[in-house]
Enzyme design. Structure first.
Site, PDB file in Angstrom:
ATOM      1  N   THR A 255       0.845  -1.186   0.000  1.00  0.00           N
ATOM      2  CA  THR A 255       0.000   0.000   0.000  1.00  0.00           C
ATOM      3  C   THR A 255       0.882   1.239   0.000  1.00  0.00           C
ATOM      4  OG1 THR A 255      -1.632   1.297   1.210  1.00  0.00           O
ATOM      5  CG2 THR A 255      -0.216  -0.108   2.546  1.00  0.00           C
TER       6      THR A 255
ATOM      7  N   GLU B 198      -4.778  -2.798   4.577  1.00  0.00           N
ATOM      8  CA  GLU B 198      -4.420  -3.400   5.867  1.00  0.00           C
ATOM      9  C   GLU B 198      -5.568  -4.200   6.466  1.00  0.00           C
ATOM     10  OE1 GLU B 198      -3.639  -0.360   4.903  1.00  0.00           O
ATOM     11  OE2 GLU B 198      -1.725   0.329   5.726  1.00  0.00           O
TER      12      GLU B 198
ATOM     13  N   LYS C  27      -5.624  10.630  -2.127  1.00  0.00           N
ATOM     14  CA  LYS C  27      -6.240   9.513  -2.853  1.00  0.00           C
ATOM     15  C   LYS C  27      -6.984  10.025  -4.070  1.00  0.00           C
ATOM     16  CE  LYS C  27      -7.643   4.941  -1.890  1.00  0.00           C
ATOM     17  NZ  LYS C  27      -8.497   3.997  -1.211  1.00  0.00           N
TER      18      LYS C  27
ATOM     19  N   TRP D 219      -3.313   5.949  -4.562  1.00  0.00           N
ATOM     20  CA  TRP D 219      -2.598   6.841  -3.667  1.00  0.00           C
ATOM     21  C   TRP D 219      -1.544   7.680  -4.376  1.00  0.00           C
ATOM     22  CZ3 TRP D 219      -4.699   7.614   0.790  1.00  0.00           C
ATOM     23  CH2 TRP D 219      -5.390   6.584   1.436  1.00  0.00           C
TER      24      TRP D 219
HETATM   25  P1  AMP Z   1      -6.520   1.452   0.368  1.00  0.00           P
HETATM   26  O1  AMP Z   1      -5.666   0.746   1.330  1.00  0.00           O
HETATM   27  O2  AMP Z   1      -5.803   1.905  -0.859  1.00  0.00           O
HETATM   28  O3  AMP Z   1      -7.765   0.718   0.040  1.00  0.00           O
HETATM   29  O4  AMP Z   1      -7.010   2.796   1.061  1.00  0.00           O
HETATM   30  C1  AMP Z   1      -7.707   2.790   2.275  1.00  0.00           C
HETATM   31  C2  AMP Z   1      -8.185   4.177   2.597  1.00  0.00           C
HETATM   32  O5  AMP Z   1      -9.089   4.629   1.579  1.00  0.00           O
HETATM   33  C3  AMP Z   1      -8.972   4.279   3.880  1.00  0.00           C
HETATM   34  O6  AMP Z   1      -8.125   4.356   5.004  1.00  0.00           O
HETATM   35  C4  AMP Z   1      -9.759   5.555   3.626  1.00  0.00           C
HETATM   36  O7  AMP Z   1      -8.964   6.705   3.856  1.00  0.00           O
HETATM   37  C5  AMP Z   1     -10.056   5.471   2.149  1.00  0.00           C
HETATM   38  N1  AMP Z   1     -11.385   4.842   1.932  1.00  0.00           N
HETATM   39  C6  AMP Z   1     -11.679   3.558   1.663  1.00  0.00           C
HETATM   40  N2  AMP Z   1     -13.007   3.372   1.530  1.00  0.00           N
HETATM   41  C7  AMP Z   1     -13.579   4.578   1.736  1.00  0.00           C
HETATM   42  C8  AMP Z   1     -14.935   5.050   1.748  1.00  0.00           C
HETATM   43  N3  AMP Z   1     -15.954   4.254   1.493  1.00  0.00           N
HETATM   44  N4  AMP Z   1     -15.118   6.361   2.022  1.00  0.00           N
HETATM   45  C9  AMP Z   1     -14.088   7.200   2.265  1.00  0.00           C
HETATM   46  N5  AMP Z   1     -12.799   6.810   2.258  1.00  0.00           N
HETATM   47  C10 AMP Z   1     -12.544   5.521   1.998  1.00  0.00           C
END
Ligand code: AMP
Length: 549
Positions: A186, A331, A444, A449
């Protein structure tokens, strides 16, 4: 006294075995990189996954060795999911959208022994091959007829040739369910990308929980099209869920534009799809333009970024498709919460329901969550008080792979290890969590990212820059985009264009900040750090204002 039940290990191979035995003729349909549609069954997939495991064993691959993939959603990628993990090695899905330096870093950090790739990514393989000396061979996921000629890569193999060398008589080994199965890096943290190493047990438990009716609600009646990439947290677990429940799987390959997705959704009568809001924007835009309606879609799972209420409304009211808003992280394997309504919500008006559904949802069984203040004190679930969101559970990361910092990412809290998500949230009396902010500084954009520190470091490398901060600014299409706040050196003249041009060649093009704001000073906090939250408050809407203006 111990219970007297069988100690059957929870292994990923059992999912494809089950799918073969109970849903053997259920189809897996893939749009290939070559452009055509490939069609076969779970039984075929199981046979080829065993052939692959046998071929890899003959190549000398040992349990726990990492096997990289740079691939779209497709049947060969699925075979790697099951073949590699099933034999006890580790599938390492690499995000091809990262800059080649990061891809090389990740492949080397993971010590990938082999890297499988879709032909689309040949230029990327060429760029990293010389820098990944530990990789014994790069394997093009195609047949002999389509193998690249004169690719200039010494150790290039052909997937279909390799498969022919394996035996379908291969029997899945039985081993400890805590063994590692899958590795996914990640970039959602500061510093270098970090590896999250899932186990067979965590993956199978996550699959059970994610398939439940109040989670992703999947069954043998479903036709599932994961738009979310298989290189991003196992496509949210859908390739495993489909095997567990016997749902037909449809893979879109690289064609993720609205028109191509709609054509496939209709042709295969898809009932359930999943992706980040940006992808749905493209699809809804296409529907609006063409005046078309879905004939089979029932549910759309939206996550990775906040689902805009307008999108929820359009899906439901205009197209009759129910939206499930989910929150998760790499994670967390990834599912943490799902916005599935409770019985009492069903009596609400659509407008009231949408308020509930716009929240990130309630925890699926297995995930504990709580919100805490800056001193670590637990905050009430009143839907108004916000604090940092902590989670724990059997599919939550305990430590990063080859974590060089020597410190665990977990917080000791109330005698237990809790993972700090970096998200700031409220939780209401019904247990519906809503993200209000992010304490982490990464950006994001369209579900991917962008590291703010790297963008700042480059800006600081410009001779005319004295101070630079990069923040996530809200964006109408991509949810967030990088915005650079810069203090010039005294007497220096530097324009926005000159600074943005300075990024060329140093990062993936889509990482380039959308705009630069020049200021006289950037205030520092008590610990001498730039207070990004303050900057976000001040400039967070800058790109929206620009678009509107
Ligand atoms: P990733 O590990 O790339 O999936 O990113 C995870 C992060 O994406 C989370 O900690 C949030 O900051 C953001 N995220 C994931 N799902 C949502 C959602 N439904 N609404 C807002 N932010 C989200």
């Amino acid at each position: 006294m111990k219970g007297l039940m069988m100690q059957k290990q929870l292994l990923i191979s059992s999912l494809i075995e089950h799918a073969d035995r109970h849903h053997g003729d259920t189809q897996i349909v893939s749009r290939r990189v070559e452009g055509d549609i490939h069609r076969y069954t779970f039984r075929d997939c199981h046979r080829r996954a065993r052939q692959l495991a046998s071929a890899l064993t003959r190549l000398g691959v040992k349990p726990s060795e990492r096997i990289g993939t740079l691939a779209w959603n497709g049947y060969r990628h699925l075979e790697l999911y099951y073949g590699v993990a099933g034999m006890g090695a580790i599938v390492h899905t690499i995000n091809p959208r990262l800059h080649e330096d990061q891809v090389a870093y990740i492949a080397n950090h993971a010590e990938d022994q082999y890297i499988f790739f879709d032909l689309t990514f040949l230029p990327l393989i060429k760029a990293i091959a010389g820098r990944c000396n530990g990789v014994k061979a790069f394997i093009a996921m195609t047949d002999q007829a389509r193998m690249p000629k004169d690719a200039g890569i010494d150790n290039l193999l052909c997937y279909e040739d390799l498969l022919q060398q394996g035996s379908a008589g291969y029997a899945w080994p039985v081993f400890d369910e805590d063994a590692a199965s899958t590795l996914c890096y990640t970039s959602g943290t500061t510093g270098n990308p970090k590896g999250v190493l899932y186990s067979h047990r965590s993956s199978v438990l996550h699959t059970y929980a994610a398939a439940l009716p109040d989670a992703l609600n999947c069954s043998a009646h479903d036709v599932i099209l994961p738009v979310v990439p298989m290189f991003h947290i196992n496509a949210w677990g859908l390739p495993y869920i489909a095997c567990m429940v016997g749902a037909k799987l449809v893979f879109p390959g690289p064609a993720l534009d609205g028109a191509s997705l709609f054509e496939l959704l209709e042709a295969e009568q898809v009932t359930l799809s999943a992706g980040v809001p940006t992808v749905w924007q493209g699809l809804l835009g296409h529907l609006e333009k063409t005046g078309r309606q879905f004939s089979s879609m029932k549910r759309s799972i939206i996550g990775g970024a906040t689902c805009p209420p307008s999108m929820l409304h359009t899906f439901e009211q205009t197209y009759g498709v129910a939206v499930l808003h989910v929150w998760g992280m790499t994670e967390l394997s990834p599912i943490g919460t799902v916005g599935a309504l409770k019985a009492r919500h069903l009596e609400m008006s659509p407008a009231e329901r949408h308020v509930v559904q716009s929240k990130q949802g309630r925890a699926v069984f297995g995930v504990d969550m709580k919100i805490v203040d800056a001193d670590g004190m637990e905050l009430p679930w009143d839907g108004a008080t916000s604090g940092e969101l902590l989670v724990r559970g059997p599919w939550v990361v305990r430590d990063y792979f080859r974590n060089e910092t020597n410190s665990s990412p977990l917080l000791e809290h109330a005698g237990q290890g809790w993972f700090p998500t970096g998200d700031v949230a409220t939780i209401d009396v019904d247990g519906f969590m809503q993200i209000t902010d992010r304490s982490k500084d990464v950006i994001k954009s369209g579900g991917e990212w962008i590291g703010s520190i790297e963008l700042e470091t480059i800006a600081m490398g410009h001779p005319a820059v004295s101070q630079a901060a990069c923040i996530a600014a809200r964006h109408a299409k991509w949810d967030e985009r990088p915005l650079l706040i810069v203090v010039r050196k005294p007497q220096a003249t530097l324009t926005r264009e000159e600074l943005l041009a300075f990024y060329e060649g140093k990062i993936a093009k889509w990482w380039t900040p959308d705009d630069v704001i020049f200021v006289d000073t950037i205030a520092l906090g008590a610990t001498g750090k730039i207070q990004k939250n303050r900057l976000r408050e001040q400039f967070g809407d800058h790109l929206l204002v620009k678009v509107a203006g």
